[in-house]
Design a protein around this motif. Structure first.
Motif, PDB file in Angstrom:
ATOM      1  N   ILE A  54      13.324   0.735  -2.697  1.00  7.14           N
ATOM      2  CA  ILE A  54      11.994   0.887  -3.116  1.00  7.14           C
ATOM      3  C   ILE A  54      11.307   1.315  -1.767  1.00  7.14           C
ATOM      4  N   PRO A  55      10.144   2.261  -1.999  1.00  7.09           N
ATOM      5  CA  PRO A  55       9.278   2.355  -3.323  1.00  7.09           C
ATOM      6  C   PRO A  55      10.393   3.333  -4.278  1.00  7.09           C
ATOM      7  N   GLY A  62       1.379   5.116   2.424  1.00  7.03           N
ATOM      8  CA  GLY A  62       0.119   5.036   3.056  1.00  7.03           C
ATOM      9  C   GLY A  62       0.196   3.795   4.013  1.00  7.03           C
ATOM     10  N   GLY A  63       0.834   2.806   3.619  1.00  8.08           N
ATOM     11  CA  GLY A  63       0.807   1.409   4.498  1.00  8.08           C
ATOM     12  C   GLY A  63       1.638   1.598   5.619  1.00  8.08           C
ATOM     13  N   PHE A  64       2.709   2.408   5.539  1.00 10.07           N
ATOM     14  CA  PHE A  64       3.594   2.934   6.778  1.00 10.07           C
ATOM     15  C   PHE A  64       2.660   3.488   7.642  1.00 10.07           C
ATOM     16  N   VAL A  68      10.470   6.188   2.933  1.00 12.24           N
ATOM     17  CA  VAL A  68       9.245   6.332   3.663  1.00 12.24           C
ATOM     18  C   VAL A  68       8.521   7.475   2.983  1.00 12.24           C
ATOM     19  N   GLY A  69       8.934   8.408   2.526  1.00 15.44           N
ATOM     20  CA  GLY A  69       7.965   9.534   2.206  1.00 15.44           C
ATOM     21  C   GLY A  69       8.713  10.382   1.044  1.00 15.44           C
ATOM     22  N   ASN A 129       0.846  -1.191   0.148  1.00 13.70           N
ATOM     23  CA  ASN A 129       0.036  -0.172  -0.031  1.00 13.70           C
ATOM     24  C   ASN A 129       0.797   1.007   0.075  1.00 13.70           C
ATOM     25  N   LEU A 130       1.384   1.441  -1.199  1.00 13.62           N
ATOM     26  CA  LEU A 130       2.537   2.635  -1.010  1.00 13.62           C
ATOM     27  C   LEU A 130       1.947   4.082  -1.582  1.00 13.62           C
TER      28      LEU A 130
END
Length: 289
Positions: free
Chosen positions: A222-223, A126-128, A193-194, A104-105
């Motif tokens: 990644i991402p 978003g997943g984090f 992370v962002g 969920n990236l």
């Protein structure tokens, strides 16, 4: 010391070899990140085997998670460092739910309730964020309680893989809610992370942070940057089983000894390097013994 997160000390060179002393001082944080993969029943009495034995006297106070829908975590007090410690389990490749959480990236804005005053241009995976929101309130309350009862002003946050991302988010949330607390963040195999605004802001607010990458591990790339993600500063790249360099900047794509030139895409990486060993210490569910 270059690995302590002082980006100014790295500005003149792309990669600085770490000394044997630098490397040895990382080991306790690696063991704490390793311990986060052990179930709460084994953390409760600090009986998680080699990782717990390596940090004698540590006092876990709360622990939780189920290793799937909620990653394992613990909070405790490290007397020899007079520090509160927050540790998060990372993505277990054998647990499908955790893997799907990582997928969920989509970038989105963090909650102002957990990140008061965070600039509006900052976006996070978003997943984090979903995982962080599950445990953030209880962890924050315990951190505050321990800082008060132990008369400490130091918080150490560690984690591997997604656990490193959760450690990053905890650190930023703590900084915004308790601006005078001393923070130290040490992560292993950290994914991005962002967005660039997040990376720049995190570097400003949490300067004492390092992210350790093992050889050809693909997770740290990644991402992708093409999706709008960027790493924070503090890269330490383990170039061999016993050698490491501190890389300047954020996503250092220049020096051949740093992660991006070593692993320019997922097809040349080795996912097994994600489990370590990190200078002799493996991390993952199968290494909780």
């Amino acid at each position: 010391m270059p690995w302590q997160g002082n980006s100014n000390s790295l500005s003149r060179r792309s990669a600085i070899p770490l000394t044997s002393l630098d490397i040895s001082t990382l080991a306790p944080y690696t063991q704490l990140a390793r311990a986060a993969y052990c179930p709460p029943s084994r953390i409760k009495n600090w009986g998680c085997g080699q990782a717990c034995n390596a940090i004698p006297g540590f006092q876990p106070t709360i622990m939780g998670g189920d290793g799937g829908a909620v990653q394992y975590y613990f909070v405790g007090y490290w007397p020899s460092q007079n520090s509160v410690v927050v540790a998060h389990q990372g993505t277990d490749p054998f647990n499908a739910f955790a893997v799907l959480t990582d997928a969920n990236l989509f970038l989105r804005s963090p909650s102002q309730a957990l990140f008061p005053g965070l600039p509006s241009d900052i976006s996070v995976h978003g997943g984090f964020l979903d995982q962080h929101e599950i445990t953030a309130t209880v962890i924050m309350a315990e951190v505050k309680r321990l800082l008060a009862t132990k008369l400490s002003n130091k918080v150490i946050l560690v984690g591997h893989s997604m656990g490193g991302a959760l450690a990053h988010l905890d650190a930023l949330s703590i900084r915004l809610q308790m601006p005078l607390v001393q923070l130290k963040v040490v992560t292993y195999g950290l994914p991005r992370v962002g967005n660039p605004a997040y990376a720049q802001y995190f570097d400003l607010m949490v300067p004492d942070a390092v992210r350790i990458n093992n050889q050809r591990d693909v997770i740290p790339i990644i991402p992708g940057r093409s999706l709008g993600f960027q790493h924070t500063h503090g890269e330490i790249h383990l170039t061999t089983a016993t050698q490491a360099v501190a890389c300047s900047g954020t996503d250092n794509a220049v020096d051949a000894q740093c992660t991006i030139p070593t692993v320019p895409n997922i097809f040349v990486g080795n996912v097994l390097d994600h489990l370590g060993p990190y200078l002799g210490i493996p991390i993952g569910t199968i290494y909780c013994y």
